[in-house]
Design an enzyme around this catalytic site. Sequence first.
Site, PDB file in Angstrom:
ATOM      1  N   GLU A 285      -5.383   0.315   7.552  1.00 21.42           N
ATOM      2  CA  GLU A 285      -6.782  -0.094   7.739  1.00 21.42           C
ATOM      3  C   GLU A 285      -7.319  -0.541   6.385  1.00 21.42           C
ATOM      4  O   GLU A 285      -7.243   0.201   5.417  1.00 21.42           O
ATOM      5  CB  GLU A 285      -7.597   1.064   8.313  1.00 21.42           C
ATOM      6  CG  GLU A 285      -7.132   1.465   9.712  1.00 21.42           C
ATOM      7  CD  GLU A 285      -7.031   0.275  10.651  1.00 21.42           C
ATOM      8  OE1 GLU A 285      -7.993  -0.526  10.719  1.00 21.42           O
ATOM      9  OE2 GLU A 285      -5.985   0.109  11.308  1.00 21.42           O
ATOM     10  N   CYS A 319     -16.327   0.229   3.902  1.00 22.40           N
ATOM     11  CA  CYS A 319     -15.578  -0.921   4.423  1.00 22.40           C
ATOM     12  C   CYS A 319     -16.447  -1.668   5.422  1.00 22.40           C
ATOM     13  O   CYS A 319     -16.289  -2.857   5.626  1.00 22.40           O
ATOM     14  CB  CYS A 319     -14.281  -0.460   5.066  1.00 22.40           C
ATOM     15  SG  CYS A 319     -14.556   0.786   6.314  1.00 22.40           S
TER      16      CYS A 319
HETATM   17  P1  NAP Z   1      -7.166   1.405  -2.753  1.00 24.30           P
HETATM   18  O1  NAP Z   1      -7.346   1.149  -4.174  1.00 24.30           O
HETATM   19  O2  NAP Z   1      -6.358   0.444  -1.951  1.00 24.30           O
HETATM   20  O3  NAP Z   1      -6.530   2.866  -2.638  1.00 24.30           O
HETATM   21  C1  NAP Z   1      -6.297   3.494  -1.399  1.00 24.30           C
HETATM   22  C2  NAP Z   1      -5.218   4.542  -1.565  1.00 24.30           C
HETATM   23  O4  NAP Z   1      -3.975   3.900  -1.863  1.00 24.30           O
HETATM   24  C3  NAP Z   1      -5.480   5.505  -2.713  1.00 24.30           C
HETATM   25  O5  NAP Z   1      -5.049   6.791  -2.334  1.00 24.30           O
HETATM   26  C4  NAP Z   1      -4.600   4.941  -3.805  1.00 24.30           C
HETATM   27  O6  NAP Z   1      -4.225   5.892  -4.779  1.00 24.30           O
HETATM   28  C5  NAP Z   1      -3.397   4.507  -3.006  1.00 24.30           C
HETATM   29  N1  NAP Z   1      -2.506   3.559  -3.665  1.00 24.30           N
HETATM   30  C6  NAP Z   1      -2.786   2.709  -4.684  1.00 24.30           C
HETATM   31  N2  NAP Z   1      -1.701   1.984  -4.994  1.00 24.30           N
HETATM   32  C7  NAP Z   1      -0.700   2.378  -4.172  1.00 24.30           C
HETATM   33  C8  NAP Z   1       0.657   2.001  -3.988  1.00 24.30           C
HETATM   34  N3  NAP Z   1       1.232   1.052  -4.727  1.00 24.30           N
HETATM   35  N4  NAP Z   1       1.386   2.620  -3.036  1.00 24.30           N
HETATM   36  C9  NAP Z   1       0.830   3.569  -2.248  1.00 24.30           C
HETATM   37  N5  NAP Z   1      -0.445   3.980  -2.384  1.00 24.30           N
HETATM   38  C10 NAP Z   1      -1.214   3.380  -3.320  1.00 24.30           C
HETATM   39  O7  NAP Z   1      -8.566   1.538  -1.995  1.00 24.30           O
HETATM   40  P2  NAP Z   1      -9.808   2.405  -2.451  1.00 24.30           P
HETATM   41  O8  NAP Z   1     -10.405   1.809  -3.663  1.00 24.30           O
HETATM   42  O9  NAP Z   1      -9.442   3.832  -2.470  1.00 24.30           O
HETATM   43  O10 NAP Z   1     -10.775   2.209  -1.212  1.00 24.30           O
HETATM   44  C11 NAP Z   1     -11.599   1.091  -1.055  1.00 24.30           C
HETATM   45  C12 NAP Z   1     -10.992   0.114  -0.077  1.00 24.30           C
HETATM   46  O11 NAP Z   1     -10.720   0.769   1.148  1.00 24.30           O
HETATM   47  C13 NAP Z   1     -11.922  -1.025   0.280  1.00 24.30           C
HETATM   48  O12 NAP Z   1     -11.182  -2.214   0.313  1.00 24.30           O
HETATM   49  C14 NAP Z   1     -12.419  -0.654   1.674  1.00 24.30           C
HETATM   50  O13 NAP Z   1     -12.844  -1.737   2.456  1.00 24.30           O
HETATM   51  C15 NAP Z   1     -11.217   0.008   2.246  1.00 24.30           C
HETATM   52  N6  NAP Z   1     -11.550   0.901   3.353  1.00 24.30           N
HETATM   53  C16 NAP Z   1     -11.208   0.518   4.612  1.00 24.30           C
HETATM   54  C17 NAP Z   1     -11.536   1.319   5.688  1.00 24.30           C
HETATM   55  C18 NAP Z   1     -11.178   0.933   7.088  1.00 24.30           C
HETATM   56  O14 NAP Z   1     -11.268   1.779   7.976  1.00 24.30           O
HETATM   57  N7  NAP Z   1     -10.784  -0.298   7.334  1.00 24.30           N
HETATM   58  C19 NAP Z   1     -12.214   2.510   5.457  1.00 24.30           C
HETATM   59  C20 NAP Z   1     -12.545   2.866   4.145  1.00 24.30           C
HETATM   60  C21 NAP Z   1     -12.205   2.048   3.101  1.00 24.30           C
HETATM   61  P3  NAP Z   1      -4.960   5.903  -6.227  1.00 24.30           P
HETATM   62  O15 NAP Z   1      -6.368   6.290  -5.970  1.00 24.30           O
HETATM   63  O16 NAP Z   1      -4.185   6.923  -6.967  1.00 24.30           O
HETATM   64  O17 NAP Z   1      -4.818   4.534  -6.780  1.00 24.30           O
END
Ligand code: NAP
Length: 514
Positions: A285, A319
């Site tokens: 997601e 999001c």
């Molecule tokens: P993110 O930077 O993509 O991180 C999400 C998760 O992925 C974190 O736990 C992060 O760990 C981990 N991660 C980072 N690099 C990775 C890799 N190479 N392999 C595996 N895992 C990895 O997103 P965010 O900043 O936490 O959240 C914001 C984003 O989430 C926005 O784009 C928002 O729209 C989206 N979101 C979507 C929904 C939905 O339901 N569609 C809901 C909420 C948020 P680290 O923190 O250690 O980097």
Amino acid sequence: MDPFRNLPVRVFDRDADITGVEAAIAELEKNAGREYPLVIGGQSYTNDRKLNTTNPANPDELLATFQKATQAQADEAIQLANRTFESWKHTAARDRANILLRAAEILRQRRDAAIAVMILEVGKNWIEADADLAEAVDFLEFYAREALRYAEHQPIVPLEGEEPELFYIPLGTGAVIPPWNFPLAILTGMTSAAIATGNTVVLKPASDTPLTGQLLADTMVEAGLPPGVLTYLPGSGSEIGDFIVEHPRIRFISFTGSMEVGLGINERAAKVAPGQIWIKRVVAEMGGKDAIIVDSDADLDAAAEGSVASAFGFQGQKCSACSRLIVHEAVYDSLIEKVVAGTEALTVGPPKDRHNFMGPVINQAAMDKTLSYIDIGHQEGRLLIGGNRIADTGYFLEPTIFTDIHPESRLGQEEIFGPVLAVMKAKDFDEALDIANSTIFGLTGAVYSHNPDHLNKARDAFHVGNLYFNRKCTGALVGVHPFGGFNMSGTDSKAGGNDYLGLFLQAKSVSRKT
Ligand code: NAP
Ligand code: MG
């Protein structure tokens, strides 16, 4: 069991609610700086490399220290989860569901303490933090009931001379990788869905919110979850994320976060590692560029109020946040006037003070990224309000609105994930719909209109997973608005809906000749 009902969110108009949270914040601040060991199967580890979690309203304020898990520890957690799966998969659905229900009860009792953590660790205002807690409880209650439903007798077409049946079995060990922005709700929903269906989980929380995630890890232990079913593994996504995703003994990955990271995970998960005997299932997601359309006959006060709440609630870091406001030219000027007035009235400051509506953005990188989009906004459009950082401590930004934004421009297309709203003009409703559909995303959207033909048209053609009429585009409720997006917003898993648990199960068909 009673039918599922959403836990009502508090608005803090009662003294008892207010003093409870004030006391919880004071208590948390008193205990700040505690160090948490990494625990894998009863063994505690203290690593050289630490993960510090701080308060974005005051980045010098250390809240807690965690261990940064290494690849070797991630491997150990996965092996343990594999072994535990052999017993957990045979546990009765009723027993698994009961653990979720006990966890929900513990979170309800710990409500003030949990929301205090979110107020300080991510900068949610009190009501947003309470809504996050309520959603976490809702997920536990909803998925407990769903796990029982999936375990029931499944209807199948009869055949003369045979006794066919179909039932669901779990997949195996999954990696659960949630974002920081709903640090309790989304983490709890993703984790509990996988566990309720008989899978074992390695949970890597987002690096900005390990303390909130710890609440669920502790709650699950207290609720009676056997050791090894869930391993809570704080660590850097870039250091252990790829390792976990590529691991041959990981059966599925449940991810919520940005499009960039989600697409990378999808690609890596598709490659078969030596020794791997399955195709990994990926639930991803991702981001959004969500739009609200305001039609010529809309209730402009309601539209302005909904737009401001959707754009600037939790600093635009949802999001589902509205980042594009698409307005019929007939009401453009009057609507903008109301939106600006509503935005001017917003309070920004440390969310410890419950009167502040907006808190800080999550970290320095988020602030820098948002400010760089504000620079771009100055080139692409006209600033209506905001545009600046506030104060030099804390990552506070003014709620910011640009108008005269072209739909194809960067402000019209790219997810910013901060308090920046791009306003666009449409000559009629059809053009507004075309603009709304013109991004690579498709998560949420809203339409303010009294024209039934226009609403019907939007119902068919506005291509988003969660569409709302005459209300804001944030605030989906578990069970009421199953949540998930189209296109680059993800795999449309519909969290909090009746299809969600199926993503963590596989069906087995057995037929006996009579
Ligand atoms: P993110 O930077 O993509 O991180 C999400 C998760 O992925 C974190 O736990 C992060 O760990 C981990 N991660 C980072 N690099 C990775 C890799 N190479 N392999 C595996 N895992 C990895 O997103 P965010 O900043 O936490 O959240 C914001 C984003 O989430 C926005 O784009 C928002 O729209 C989206 N979101 C979507 C929904 C939905 O339901 N569609 C809901 C909420 C948020 P680290 O923190 O250690 O980097
Ligand atoms: Mg932090």
